[in-house]
Design a protein around this motif. Structure first.
Motif, PDB file in Angstrom:
ATOM      1  N   GLY A  45      11.540  -4.370  -1.626  1.00 63.77           N
ATOM      2  CA  GLY A  45      10.107  -4.570  -1.791  1.00 63.77           C
ATOM      3  C   GLY A  45       9.775  -5.979  -2.244  1.00 63.77           C
ATOM      4  O   GLY A  45       8.830  -6.606  -1.739  1.00 63.77           O
ATOM      5  N   LEU A  73       0.081  -7.927   5.695  1.00 64.82           N
ATOM      6  CA  LEU A  73       0.565  -6.548   5.793  1.00 64.82           C
ATOM      7  C   LEU A  73       1.980  -6.395   5.246  1.00 64.82           C
ATOM      8  O   LEU A  73       2.283  -5.428   4.544  1.00 64.82           O
ATOM      9  CB  LEU A  73       0.498  -6.078   7.246  1.00 64.82           C
ATOM     10  CG  LEU A  73      -0.907  -5.874   7.814  1.00 64.82           C
ATOM     11  CD1 LEU A  73      -0.834  -5.524   9.293  1.00 64.82           C
ATOM     12  CD2 LEU A  73      -1.640  -4.795   7.046  1.00 64.82           C
ATOM     13  N   GLY A  77       2.899  -4.222   1.985  1.00 62.48           N
ATOM     14  CA  GLY A  77       3.922  -3.176   2.063  1.00 62.48           C
ATOM     15  C   GLY A  77       5.042  -3.398   1.058  1.00 62.48           C
ATOM     16  O   GLY A  77       5.520  -2.457   0.423  1.00 62.48           O
ATOM     17  N   LEU A  81       5.990  -0.904  -2.009  1.00 67.22           N
ATOM     18  CA  LEU A  81       7.353  -0.411  -2.170  1.00 67.22           C
ATOM     19  C   LEU A  81       7.888  -0.737  -3.565  1.00 67.22           C
ATOM     20  O   LEU A  81       8.550   0.085  -4.201  1.00 67.22           O
ATOM     21  CB  LEU A  81       8.255  -1.018  -1.091  1.00 67.22           C
ATOM     22  CG  LEU A  81       9.643  -0.445  -0.925  1.00 67.22           C
ATOM     23  CD1 LEU A  81       9.567   1.015  -0.491  1.00 67.22           C
ATOM     24  CD2 LEU A  81      10.419  -1.244   0.100  1.00 67.22           C
TER      25      LEU A  81
END
Length: 136
Positions: A45, A73, A77, A81
Motif C-alpha cells: 500500500g 487512483l 488505492g 490498502l
C-alpha cells in the motif's frame, strides 16, 4: 510468560486432536501468519501510494490528464490498502471517537472479563443517552 511443561503437553495434544479432526483447517491456521501478510499488504500500500503520487505529479508536470487521473487512483488505492491493514499489521489499538481516553466511563459498557471493553449495541447507547438528557 512461557508455558509450563504440563501446559505445553496439553497444547500439543490439542493441536494433534485438531489435525486429526480437521486437517484442512489446521493446515490453513498453521501456515497463515496474519501479521506477516498484513505487513506485506501495508508495504504494498505504501509503495502504491508513492508510485501513484509520482504519477500524479508527473501528470501535472507534463500536462497529461490520463496520467494524473491514473496516478490519483493508484495513490488512493495504495492509501486505502495501507489504512485497512495498519491495525492488523502493527497490532495497534485504535480508540474510537466516542471512547474516552482514560478507559470506560461510569455507566457505559464497563469492563468485562479479561479487561476487554464490552460495547453496548447502538440502540441501547442512544436510548441511555436520551434518558440522561430527559432526566436532566
Amino acid at each position: 510468560m512461557p508455558l509450563s511443561e504440563h501446559e505445553q503437553r496439553l497444547l500439543e495434544q490439542i493441536e494433534r486432536a485438531l489435525v486429526d479432526d480437521d486437517p484442512k483447517f489446521a493446515s490453513s491456521v498453521r501456515s497463515g501468519d496474519r501479521r506477516g501478510k498484513a505487513r506485506r499488504k501495508l508495504q504494498l500500500g505504501v509503495l502504491l501510494f508513492v508510485v501513484g503520487m509520482a504519477a500524479l505529479i508527473g501528470g501535472a508536470v507534463i500536462p497529461s490528464v490520463p496520467l494524473g487521473a491514473l496516478g490519483f487512483l493508484v495513490a488512493f488505492g495504495g492509501l486505502a490498502l495501507t489504512v485497512l491493514n495498519y491495525r492488523s499489521a502493527t497490532g495497534a489499538v485504535e480508540v474510537g471517537p466516542g471512547a474516552p481516553a482514560g478507559g470506560a466511563a461510569p455507566g457505559r459498557g464497563g469492563r468485562g472479563r479479561g479487561g476487554k471493553v464490552r460495547r453496548q449495541p447502538l440502540k441501547n447507547r442512544l436510548e441511555e443517552r436520551f434518558r440522561r438528557r430527559y432526566d436532566q
